[in-house]
Design an enzyme around this catalytic site. Structure first.
Site, mmCIF file in Angstrom:
data_model
loop_
_atom_site.group_PDB
_atom_site.id
_atom_site.type_symbol
_atom_site.label_atom_id
_atom_site.label_comp_id
_atom_site.label_asym_id
_atom_site.label_seq_id
_atom_site.Cartn_x
_atom_site.Cartn_y
_atom_site.Cartn_z
ATOM 1 N N CYS A 23 52.060 56.525 26.550
ATOM 2 C CA CYS A 23 52.980 55.541 26.997
ATOM 3 C C CYS A 23 52.201 54.306 27.313
ATOM 4 C CB CYS A 23 53.801 56.100 28.068
ATOM 5 S SG CYS A 23 54.911 55.039 28.687
ATOM 6 N N VAL A 24 52.536 53.274 26.795
ATOM 7 C CA VAL A 24 51.847 52.301 26.846
ATOM 8 C C VAL A 24 52.946 51.059 27.405
ATOM 9 C CG1 VAL A 24 50.252 50.202 26.013
ATOM 10 C CG2 VAL A 24 50.144 52.427 25.174
ATOM 11 N N THR A 55 48.534 41.506 30.777
ATOM 12 C CA THR A 55 46.994 40.771 29.802
ATOM 13 C C THR A 55 47.467 41.343 28.525
ATOM 14 O OG1 THR A 55 45.903 43.065 30.328
ATOM 15 C CG2 THR A 55 45.706 41.354 31.775
ATOM 16 N N PHE A 103 53.562 60.182 15.653
ATOM 17 C CA PHE A 103 53.514 59.079 16.700
ATOM 18 C C PHE A 103 54.415 59.214 17.646
ATOM 19 C CE2 PHE A 103 53.547 54.583 17.810
ATOM 20 C CZ PHE A 103 52.170 54.445 18.080
ATOM 21 N N THR A 112 45.625 56.381 25.663
ATOM 22 C CA THR A 112 46.344 56.400 24.279
ATOM 23 C C THR A 112 45.430 56.139 23.084
ATOM 24 O OG1 THR A 112 48.451 55.669 25.361
ATOM 25 C CG2 THR A 112 48.213 55.118 23.223
ATOM 26 N N HIS A 129 45.940 43.604 26.871
ATOM 27 C CA HIS A 129 45.473 44.854 26.837
ATOM 28 C C HIS A 129 46.644 45.859 26.051
ATOM 29 C CE1 HIS A 129 43.227 48.738 27.532
ATOM 30 N NE2 HIS A 129 44.325 48.941 28.165
ATOM 31 N N TRP A 159 47.117 58.517 31.110
ATOM 32 C CA TRP A 159 47.801 57.305 31.682
ATOM 33 C C TRP A 159 49.321 57.508 31.728
ATOM 34 C CZ3 TRP A 159 45.800 53.176 34.148
ATOM 35 C CH2 TRP A 159 44.521 53.109 34.149
#
Length: 174
Positions: free
Chosen positions: A91-92, A97, A124, A66, A99, A32
């Site tokens: 990577c978020v 939302t 991390f 992730t 999520h 992602w």
């Protein structure tokens, strides 16, 4: 991980690998946000190469997202006992939302639990950002490359484990 702000803009100092002959590292990268995660991965690989780690001593593998990084790191701990460090890269980016919160919590808690085992350090290298620009700034942009910094942390932690292993049978008190 440190940031370029901590170094006052100085070049990232790459530590020497204490036991270069036996240093093996796994890097797991979430698919992602690949524009970001692959830049982070490439930064990590570049640092390891500059530290003298050969490509044959790096296991580099993509995972779907992730959340899956935790499983990949756990798998590596179980099946790859010669690893000196594991780097998880993701990577978020916050959306509309909850999520984002769930994914970040799972990744952070999972990495913490694996690290608490005290076996192989799990570094991390997951960005948790508000928008894509923040991610790009940290993936080789104005704030450096957090993947490169994760590789530095991996080397430093592997070196620490190497020192600790050498002290296994040493008395600390006289």
């Amino acid at each position: 991980m440190s940031t370029i702000l901590n170094t006052n803009g100085a070049e990232l100092e790459i530590p020497q690998v204490a036991d270069a002959e036996n240093f093996k590292c796994a890097i797991f990268t979430a698919e992602w946000n690949p524009k970001v995660t692959y830049a982070l991965r490439d930064g990590a690989i570049d640092v390891l190469r500059k530290a003298g780690v050969s490509d044959t001593s790096m296991f580099v593998q993509d995972v779907p997202g992730t959340v899956e990084l935790v499983n990949a790191a756990g798998m590596a701990l179980n099946y790859m006992p010669d690893l000196k460090a594991i780097i998880i890269i993701g990577c978020v980016i916050r959306g509309d939302t909850p999520h984002f919160d769930y994914v970040c919590q799972i990744a952070a808690q999972g990495a913490a639990e694996l690290n608490a085992q005290g076996k192989t350090p799990v570094i991390f290298g997951v960005l948790t950002v508000e928008n894509e620009q923040q991610a790009l700034d940290r993936a080789g942009g104005s704030l450096g490359n957090k993947g490169a910094e994760a590789a530095v942390a991996a080397i430093k932690m592997a070196n620490l484990h190497n020192v600790a292993a050498g002290l296994r049978y040493t008395s600390f008190r006289k």
